[in-house]
Design a protein around this motif. Structure first.
Motif, mmCIF file in Angstrom:
data_model
loop_
_atom_site.group_PDB
_atom_site.id
_atom_site.type_symbol
_atom_site.label_atom_id
_atom_site.label_comp_id
_atom_site.label_asym_id
_atom_site.label_seq_id
_atom_site.Cartn_x
_atom_site.Cartn_y
_atom_site.Cartn_z
ATOM 1 N N PRO A 2 19.496 -8.167 -23.627
ATOM 2 C CA PRO A 2 20.814 -8.469 -23.047
ATOM 3 C C PRO A 2 20.784 -8.980 -21.611
ATOM 4 O O PRO A 2 21.653 -9.752 -21.208
ATOM 5 C CB PRO A 2 21.550 -7.125 -23.130
ATOM 6 N N LEU A 3 19.811 -8.543 -20.822
ATOM 7 C CA LEU A 3 19.780 -8.907 -19.407
ATOM 8 C C LEU A 3 18.941 -10.158 -19.140
ATOM 9 O O LEU A 3 18.674 -10.487 -17.978
ATOM 10 C CB LEU A 3 19.243 -7.745 -18.565
ATOM 11 N N HIS A 4 18.540 -10.857 -20.174
ATOM 12 C CA HIS A 4 17.708 -12.051 -20.007
ATOM 13 C C HIS A 4 18.428 -13.116 -19.172
ATOM 14 O O HIS A 4 19.615 -13.368 -19.340
ATOM 15 C CB HIS A 4 17.359 -12.641 -21.377
ATOM 16 N N GLY A 5 17.674 -13.722 -18.252
ATOM 17 C CA GLY A 5 18.229 -14.817 -17.451
ATOM 18 C C GLY A 5 17.924 -14.652 -15.976
ATOM 19 O O GLY A 5 17.950 -13.535 -15.455
ATOM 20 N N PRO A 6 17.638 -15.748 -15.273
ATOM 21 C CA PRO A 6 17.263 -15.689 -13.856
ATOM 22 C C PRO A 6 18.309 -15.036 -12.961
ATOM 23 O O PRO A 6 17.958 -14.276 -12.055
ATOM 24 C CB PRO A 6 17.079 -17.169 -13.483
ATOM 25 N N GLU A 7 19.592 -15.325 -13.198
ATOM 26 C CA GLU A 7 20.635 -14.778 -12.326
ATOM 27 C C GLU A 7 20.693 -13.258 -12.424
ATOM 28 O O GLU A 7 20.789 -12.564 -11.403
ATOM 29 C CB GLU A 7 21.996 -15.374 -12.708
ATOM 30 N N ILE A 8 20.599 -12.745 -13.643
ATOM 31 C CA ILE A 8 20.645 -11.292 -13.819
ATOM 32 C C ILE A 8 19.397 -10.641 -13.249
ATOM 33 O O ILE A 8 19.467 -9.605 -12.574
ATOM 34 C CB ILE A 8 20.811 -10.935 -15.309
ATOM 35 N N MET A 9 18.237 -11.237 -13.502
ATOM 36 C CA MET A 9 16.995 -10.665 -12.978
ATOM 37 C C MET A 9 16.959 -10.713 -11.454
ATOM 38 O O MET A 9 16.397 -9.818 -10.811
ATOM 39 C CB MET A 9 15.799 -11.402 -13.560
ATOM 40 N N ALA A 10 17.565 -11.732 -10.860
ATOM 41 C CA ALA A 10 17.635 -11.806 -9.406
ATOM 42 C C ALA A 10 18.441 -10.632 -8.846
ATOM 43 O O ALA A 10 18.060 -10.023 -7.840
ATOM 44 C CB ALA A 10 18.249 -13.131 -8.970
ATOM 45 N N LYS A 11 19.562 -10.321 -9.504
ATOM 46 C CA LYS A 11 20.372 -9.175 -9.068
ATOM 47 C C LYS A 11 19.646 -7.863 -9.302
ATOM 48 O O LYS A 11 19.761 -6.921 -8.501
ATOM 49 C CB LYS A 11 21.718 -9.181 -9.801
ATOM 50 N N MET A 12 18.892 -7.788 -10.396
ATOM 51 C CA MET A 12 18.085 -6.597 -10.643
ATOM 52 C C MET A 12 17.047 -6.431 -9.529
ATOM 53 O O MET A 12 16.806 -5.328 -9.035
ATOM 54 C CB MET A 12 17.396 -6.704 -12.001
ATOM 55 N N LYS A 71 0.816 -1.210 0.000
ATOM 56 C CA LYS A 71 0.000 0.000 0.000
ATOM 57 C C LYS A 71 0.851 1.263 0.000
ATOM 58 O O LYS A 71 1.700 1.467 0.873
ATOM 59 C CB LYS A 71 -0.948 0.025 1.209
ATOM 60 N N GLY A 72 0.640 2.108 -0.998
ATOM 61 C CA GLY A 72 1.356 3.373 -1.099
ATOM 62 C C GLY A 72 2.826 3.233 -1.420
ATOM 63 O O GLY A 72 3.598 4.179 -1.236
ATOM 64 N N GLU A 73 3.218 2.070 -1.912
ATOM 65 C CA GLU A 73 4.633 1.793 -2.132
ATOM 66 C C GLU A 73 4.938 1.487 -3.596
ATOM 67 O O GLU A 73 4.045 1.413 -4.434
ATOM 68 C CB GLU A 73 5.055 0.595 -1.271
ATOM 69 N N LEU A 74 6.232 1.297 -3.867
ATOM 70 C CA LEU A 74 6.700 1.008 -5.223
ATOM 71 C C LEU A 74 6.960 -0.484 -5.410
ATOM 72 O O LEU A 74 7.645 -1.121 -4.610
ATOM 73 C CB LEU A 74 7.993 1.774 -5.506
ATOM 74 N N ILE A 75 6.410 -1.008 -6.491
ATOM 75 C CA ILE A 75 6.707 -2.361 -6.967
ATOM 76 C C ILE A 75 7.541 -2.203 -8.225
ATOM 77 O O ILE A 75 7.199 -1.403 -9.106
ATOM 78 C CB ILE A 75 5.411 -3.130 -7.281
ATOM 79 N N VAL A 76 8.615 -2.942 -8.338
ATOM 80 C CA VAL A 76 9.462 -2.837 -9.527
ATOM 81 C C VAL A 76 9.285 -4.079 -10.392
ATOM 82 O O VAL A 76 9.318 -5.208 -9.899
ATOM 83 C CB VAL A 76 10.946 -2.653 -9.153
ATOM 84 N N SER A 77 9.084 -3.853 -11.671
ATOM 85 C CA SER A 77 8.951 -4.945 -12.633
ATOM 86 C C SER A 77 10.324 -5.281 -13.190
ATOM 87 O O SER A 77 10.958 -4.462 -13.849
ATOM 88 C CB SER A 77 8.004 -4.535 -13.769
ATOM 89 N N CYS A 78 10.787 -6.488 -12.895
ATOM 90 C CA CYS A 78 12.094 -6.943 -13.365
ATOM 91 C C CYS A 78 11.882 -8.015 -14.427
ATOM 92 O O CYS A 78 11.632 -9.181 -14.103
ATOM 93 C CB CYS A 78 12.909 -7.518 -12.210
ATOM 94 N N GLN A 79 11.958 -7.602 -15.678
ATOM 95 C CA GLN A 79 11.712 -8.519 -16.783
ATOM 96 C C GLN A 79 12.723 -8.281 -17.900
ATOM 97 O O GLN A 79 13.078 -7.142 -18.182
ATOM 98 C CB GLN A 79 10.305 -8.333 -17.355
ATOM 99 N N ALA A 80 13.152 -9.367 -18.533
ATOM 100 C CA ALA A 80 13.980 -9.265 -19.729
ATOM 101 C C ALA A 80 13.637 -10.445 -20.617
ATOM 102 O O ALA A 80 13.747 -11.602 -20.199
ATOM 103 C CB ALA A 80 15.464 -9.282 -19.372
ATOM 104 N N LEU A 81 13.172 -10.162 -21.825
ATOM 105 C CA LEU A 81 12.786 -11.216 -22.762
ATOM 106 C C LEU A 81 14.026 -11.865 -23.376
ATOM 107 O O LEU A 81 15.144 -11.372 -23.222
ATOM 108 C CB LEU A 81 11.873 -10.640 -23.834
ATOM 109 N N GLU A 82 13.817 -12.947 -24.086
ATOM 110 C CA GLU A 82 14.933 -13.746 -24.601
ATOM 111 C C GLU A 82 15.866 -12.973 -25.524
ATOM 112 O O GLU A 82 17.042 -13.284 -25.610
ATOM 113 C CB GLU A 82 14.387 -14.980 -25.331
ATOM 114 N N ASP A 83 15.333 -11.974 -26.219
ATOM 115 C CA ASP A 83 16.164 -11.216 -27.155
ATOM 116 C C ASP A 83 16.799 -9.981 -26.513
ATOM 117 O O ASP A 83 17.377 -9.142 -27.198
ATOM 118 C CB ASP A 83 15.336 -10.804 -28.382
#
Length: 233
Positions: free
Chosen positions: A25-35, A11-23
């Motif tokens: 550069p940042l695609h991959g679970p390890e990178i998205m976890a760090k993001m 409530k009243g806070e920020l949610i960040v969308s961490c997504q990278a599709l296959e095409d």
């Protein structure tokens, strides 16, 4: 996580969308976890993520609640956000707190009915259900169909919704004044000022993705403005 606890956290806070599709550069679970971890350190209270693998990695790295989707295209439909039972099952297996479904009025793949997906989630998990909508009509229907939350994500992505350069603040206002479940503002929110405005218009919380987690798009916006300025100097 129960519904009341989750809603209080965001409530009243920020949610960040961490997504990278296959095409991308940042695609991959390890990178998205760090993001996701970077977003947590910055103050995000939850993460919206795409794919079973990314969600599992992000949850392990951050400990934050997740709003899960699986993007997958089917030939017989334009719906690509958690379109069928296959994607729903993957999200249940990911352990995500919220399963997000495209709740637009468009035909789903394989002739699947939206309410069938909602019923399947209720019977097979304790996940909350979010409906991504593009209009007030869709929001009202998603409430009747059993969603716990509504998001404005799809505004501009259906042919009959408003196509704007910035956030659809009008849709946020219309939804928050006409339905009795939390409305999450998402879509083309590019600045902190946009986020604050969305909250002032009644959204329960705000999701920001591209402006934070997609460096290629952030770079593109700078380059576009620089090139435009060069032409008029």
């Amino acid at each position: 996580m129960d519904k009341e606890t989750f809603l209080n956290i965001i409530k009243g806070e920020l949610i960040v969308s961490c997504q990278a599709l296959e095409d991308e550069p940042l695609h991959g679970p390890e990178i998205m976890a760090k993001m996701g971890l970077a977003a947590k350190i910055g103050g995000a209270v939850a993460i919206r993520a795409n794919s079973k693998e990314d969600i599992i990695a992000i949850r392990k790295e951050t400990g934050l609640p997740t709003i899960g989707i699986v993007k997958r295209e089917y030939r017989d439909s334009d719906v690509y956000i958690t379109p069928t039972f296959k994607e729903v099952q993957e999200l249940i297996e990911s352990g995500t707190d919220v399963i997000t479904l495209d709740a637009t009025l468009r035909k789903r793949p394989q002739g699947i009915n939206f309410r069938e997906l909602v019923s399947f989630i209720r019977k097979n998990s304790n996940c909350l259900i979010m409906g991504d909508v593009s209009t007030v009509e869709e929001g009202k229907k998603a409430v009747l169909d059993g969603c716990d939350l509504i998001s404005t994500t799809m505004s501009g992505y259906t042919p009959y919704s408003r196509h704007l350069d910035g956030p659809d603040f009008e849709l946020i206002k219309e939804l928050t004044s006409s339905i009795n479940i939390p409305v999450i503002a998402e879509g083309r929110i590019s600045t902190p000022e946009d986020a604050v405005k969305a909250l002032l218009f009644g959204s329960h919380s705000v999701v920001v993705g591209t402006a934070i987690t997609r460096p290629q798009e952030i770079t593109k916006s700078f380059v576009k403005k620089i090139h435009h300025a060069r032409k008029i100097v």
